[in-house]
Design an enzyme around this catalytic site. Sequence first.
Site, PDB file in Angstrom:
ATOM      1  N   GLY A  25       0.829  -1.210   0.000  1.00 45.95           N
ATOM      2  CA  GLY A  25       0.000   0.000   0.000  1.00 45.95           C
ATOM      3  C   GLY A  25       0.859   1.254   0.000  1.00 45.95           C
ATOM      4  O   GLY A  25       0.461   2.305   0.504  1.00 45.95           O
ATOM      5  N   ARG A  43      -3.041  -0.667  -7.026  1.00 48.64           N
ATOM      6  CA  ARG A  43      -4.075   0.059  -7.755  1.00 48.64           C
ATOM      7  C   ARG A  43      -3.632   1.450  -8.207  1.00 48.64           C
ATOM      8  O   ARG A  43      -3.840   1.832  -9.350  1.00 48.64           O
ATOM      9  CB  ARG A  43      -5.323   0.214  -6.880  1.00 48.64           C
ATOM     10  CG  ARG A  43      -6.116  -1.045  -6.779  1.00 48.64           C
ATOM     11  CD  ARG A  43      -6.999  -1.035  -5.538  1.00 48.64           C
ATOM     12  NE  ARG A  43      -7.333  -2.389  -5.155  1.00 48.64           N
ATOM     13  CZ  ARG A  43      -8.308  -3.107  -5.706  1.00 48.64           C
ATOM     14  NH1 ARG A  43      -9.057  -2.587  -6.646  1.00 48.64           N
ATOM     15  NH2 ARG A  43      -8.544  -4.335  -5.318  1.00 48.64           N
ATOM     16  N   ASP A  60      -0.152  -7.624  -5.422  1.00 46.13           N
ATOM     17  CA  ASP A  60      -1.575  -7.735  -5.123  1.00 46.13           C
ATOM     18  C   ASP A  60      -1.653  -8.609  -3.870  1.00 46.13           C
ATOM     19  O   ASP A  60      -1.438  -9.819  -3.943  1.00 46.13           O
ATOM     20  CB  ASP A  60      -2.296  -8.394  -6.312  1.00 46.13           C
ATOM     21  CG  ASP A  60      -3.757  -8.669  -6.014  1.00 46.13           C
ATOM     22  OD1 ASP A  60      -4.189  -8.445  -4.856  1.00 46.13           O
ATOM     23  OD2 ASP A  60      -4.472  -9.125  -6.918  1.00 46.13           O
ATOM     24  N   TYR A  82     -16.002  -2.458   7.076  1.00 41.71           N
ATOM     25  CA  TYR A  82     -14.654  -2.004   7.430  1.00 41.71           C
ATOM     26  C   TYR A  82     -14.329  -2.396   8.874  1.00 41.71           C
ATOM     27  O   TYR A  82     -13.276  -2.957   9.167  1.00 41.71           O
ATOM     28  CB  TYR A  82     -14.598  -0.488   7.252  1.00 41.71           C
ATOM     29  CG  TYR A  82     -13.251   0.141   7.540  1.00 41.71           C
ATOM     30  CD1 TYR A  82     -12.176  -0.079   6.694  1.00 41.71           C
ATOM     31  CD2 TYR A  82     -13.083   0.975   8.643  1.00 41.71           C
ATOM     32  CE1 TYR A  82     -10.948   0.512   6.946  1.00 41.71           C
ATOM     33  CE2 TYR A  82     -11.862   1.575   8.894  1.00 41.71           C
ATOM     34  CZ  TYR A  82     -10.798   1.350   8.034  1.00 41.71           C
ATOM     35  OH  TYR A  82      -9.589   1.939   8.284  1.00 41.71           O
ATOM     36  N   LYS A  89     -11.572  -4.902  10.539  1.00 44.92           N
ATOM     37  CA  LYS A  89     -10.546  -4.371  11.458  1.00 44.92           C
ATOM     38  C   LYS A  89     -10.514  -5.161  12.771  1.00 44.92           C
ATOM     39  O   LYS A  89      -9.448  -5.485  13.270  1.00 44.92           O
ATOM     40  CB  LYS A  89     -10.771  -2.869  11.709  1.00 44.92           C
ATOM     41  CG  LYS A  89     -10.395  -2.001  10.518  1.00 44.92           C
ATOM     42  CD  LYS A  89      -8.900  -2.078  10.226  1.00 44.92           C
ATOM     43  CE  LYS A  89      -8.528  -1.550   8.865  1.00 44.92           C
ATOM     44  NZ  LYS A  89      -7.117  -1.731   8.512  1.00 44.92           N
TER      45      LYS A  89
HETATM   46  N1  SER Z   1      -9.849   7.103   8.057  1.00 43.77           N
HETATM   47  C1  SER Z   1     -10.485   5.814   8.012  1.00 43.77           C
HETATM   48  C2  SER Z   1     -11.785   5.881   7.331  1.00 43.77           C
HETATM   49  O1  SER Z   1     -12.430   6.897   7.422  1.00 43.77           O
HETATM   50  C3  SER Z   1     -10.701   5.307   9.405  1.00 43.77           C
HETATM   51  O2  SER Z   1      -9.711   4.432   9.753  1.00 43.77           O
HETATM   52  O3  SER Z   1     -12.196   4.924   6.737  1.00 43.77           O
END
Ligand code: SER
Length: 319
Positions: free
Chosen positions: A8, A36, A53, A142, A146
Amino acid sequence: MKRILVTGATGQIGSELTMVLRKRYGNDNVVAAGHRRKPSDELLNSGPFEIIDTTKRDTIEEVVKRYNIDTIYHLAAILSAVAEAKPLLAWNVNMGGLLNVLEVAREHKCAVFVPSSIGAFGPNTPKDNTPQDTIQRPNTMYGVTKVSGELLCDYYYKRFGVDVRGVRFPGLISYVTLPGGGTTDYAVEIYYEALKKRKYTCYLKPDTYMDMMYMPDAIKAAIDLMEADPKRLIHRNAFNVTAMSFAPKDVANEIKKYIPDFVIDYDIDPVRQAIADSWPNHMDDSAARKEWGWKPNYDLASMTKDMLEKLSDKLGIKI
Ligand code: SER
């Protein structure tokens, strides 16, 4: 001598972290990897660059072997707003990529840095002074990736002895590379628009409080944690770290001190507002302070001064 891989590396954190790591450990010892986004000339010309990737394990392993890598900063991930639009992609990249990195690290004895996020918390987490160890029931894809990632990292340390460490980053603000589809992106966009148009339409309500941090502090956090004495680390993964907590109205008022005719108005995006409402107002980061000496340098006032100065140079727009 360390031999580092940054996945990344073309992203918001990676593009700056790679350059700091190259200064510290030598240009040839830090391999930048992207997939990407197109790498900047600075990234390409200052040291090795590879396409990886992370959902394909062999692309990671090949680079780790060829460069004799011993430390991986694994930053490739999908952010919160994009993850709500493309949940399967987010699962594949955030979980599949992490599992591949941890497996390669296990086999090739690499240390690993993995960022978690304020997104690892959910609506029933205490919002103020959010403790290091608390309820984590996020309701976004997300957040699911996490929390699962934090657990997976703990598991790889306990079960296989992989030296994996991480922090829960808040919203990160920088003038170098734009973030790619997060909920906290407004706190970057607002500075660009303030300079370009003297006006910003915010997608979050004026008093939506979240933790935030200026990029130099985020980079310091990642490197300091990876260099910390492991004997002092009780938590290892997913340390709360924060530098400031503010809402859109606060950053607008700070900008007005430099650009008095700046105006903010609001056009609420229900998806990102719901995500922001499920995240803490302000985390307690005392475990990071105690276990590895975490201390940020920037608050809202000093960050705003620096952001506006640097961006006005970058964009060629006078304040
Ligand atoms: N900055 C990130 C987001 O807004 C949070 O970890 O997805």
